[in-house]
Design a protein around this motif. Structure first.
Motif, short mmCIF file in Angstrom:
data_model
loop_
_atom_site.label_atom_id
_atom_site.label_comp_id
_atom_site.label_asym_id
_atom_site.label_seq_id
_atom_site.Cartn_x
_atom_site.Cartn_y
_atom_site.Cartn_z
N SER A 21 0.83 -1.20 0.00
CA SER A 21 0.00 0.00 0.00
C SER A 21 0.86 1.25 0.00
O SER A 21 0.57 2.23 -0.69
N GLN A 46 -1.66 -4.12 -5.83
CA GLN A 46 -2.94 -3.54 -5.46
C GLN A 46 -3.23 -2.31 -6.31
O GLN A 46 -2.41 -1.40 -6.41
N PHE A 48 -5.30 1.19 -6.80
CA PHE A 48 -5.84 2.18 -5.88
C PHE A 48 -6.85 3.06 -6.60
O PHE A 48 -6.83 3.18 -7.83
N SER A 97 -7.41 6.18 -2.28
CA SER A 97 -7.56 5.13 -1.27
C SER A 97 -7.10 3.79 -1.83
O SER A 97 -7.19 3.54 -3.03
N VAL A 99 -7.02 -0.50 -0.37
CA VAL A 99 -7.40 -1.43 0.69
C VAL A 99 -6.42 -2.60 0.72
O VAL A 99 -6.18 -3.25 -0.31
N ASN A 108 -9.46 -6.09 6.97
CA ASN A 108 -9.13 -5.17 5.87
C ASN A 108 -8.77 -3.79 6.42
O ASN A 108 -9.43 -3.28 7.31
N THR A 110 -7.93 0.19 5.20
CA THR A 110 -7.99 1.17 4.13
C THR A 110 -7.04 2.33 4.42
O THR A 110 -7.09 2.93 5.50
N ARG A 112 -6.29 6.02 3.24
CA ARG A 112 -6.97 7.09 2.51
C ARG A 112 -6.17 8.38 2.61
O ARG A 112 -5.72 8.76 3.69
N THR A 207 -10.18 0.70 9.53
CA THR A 207 -10.75 -0.61 9.28
C THR A 207 -12.22 -0.49 8.84
O THR A 207 -12.89 -1.49 8.62
N PRO A 209 -15.02 -0.16 6.31
CA PRO A 209 -15.09 -0.46 4.87
C PRO A 209 -15.64 0.69 4.04
O PRO A 209 -15.51 0.68 2.81
N GLN A 211 -14.54 3.78 4.05
CA GLN A 211 -13.56 4.87 3.95
C GLN A 211 -12.87 4.96 2.60
O GLN A 211 -12.00 5.80 2.40
N GLU A 212 -13.21 4.10 1.65
CA GLU A 212 -12.67 4.26 0.30
C GLU A 212 -13.22 5.55 -0.30
O GLU A 212 -14.29 6.04 0.08
#
Length: 214
Positions: A21, A46, A48, A97, A99, A108, A110, A112, A207, A209, A211-212
């Protein structure tokens, strides 16, 4: 959470999992003092997300390429991307963001990042975006569609194909004097820039979900 802090082991594992990340956002968080950065690094495993109210860029170019790296499991990966380049760009209300899934003992996580609000947009110079998805309202000035990628200008700050990138010089490309994208939502594998100034930078780990960026 307190048992994880005392033991230490799980936090070390968390740090190892979070490395991809950090790599994915490194080009956003650090200004690289080079003109056109050679795209010779391996991307993280990953994608983003990036959201912005507006991106206004000059000397726009776009061509096809391949982003290569490894998955979180360490397996080789290759992904097709549309590389968008700008000699300079201003980005308003930018949110990014990513994850990291299944962090041991946490779930998970996130990451941001927000910047460019309050009337002070993000400024980028020699900007390249390796994009897999893009939704926006777009306006182009003096656009040429169907240019051979190898003939894109590359002189005195004009973006062309990045050095060391996996792009076919005879492949499809387009260019424009100026591009303005509004209501931007995109998924990307990498961002590189000669300069990246982030006003009002905020970085948070969560954590939650929801917050993306979108």
């Amino acid at each position: 959470m307190s048992s994880q802090v005392r033991g230490g082991t799980r936090w070390k594992r968390f740090a190892l999992v979070m490395v991809p990340s950090v790599v994915a956002t490194a080009a956003v968080g650090v200004g690289l003092a080079q003109g056109a950065l050679a795209a010779s690094f391996s991307v993280s495993g990953q994608e983003f997300k990036v959201k912005a109210t507006e991106l206004e860029g000059w000397d726009f170019v776009q061509y096809g390429s391949v982003a290569s790296g490894k998955t979180l499991d360490g397996k080789p990966m290759h992904a097709p991307v549309a590389v968008s380049g700008f000699s300079k760009a201003y980005i308003t209300n930018m949110c990014q963001s990513v994850v990291t899934p299944k962090v041991p003992g946490i779930g998970n996580v996130t990451l941001r990042l927000e910047a460019g609000g309050g009337g002070k947009p993000v400024f980028a110079k020699s900007l390249y975006l390796d994009v897999s998805e893009l939704d926006a309202d777009a306006e182009f000035k003096n656009i040429d569609i169907g240019v051979a990628a190898g003939s894109l200008p590359k002189s005195e700050g004009k973006p062309g194909i990045q050095p060391n990138t996996q792009a076919n010089p005879n492949g499809f490309a387009q260019r424009a004097e100026k591009a303005k994208l509004k209501n931007v939502k995109q998924k990307a594998w990498a961002t590189t820039a000669g300069t990246f100034n982030l006003s009002g930078l905020k970085l948070r780990l969560s954590t939650d979900p929801d917050q993306e960026c979108y």
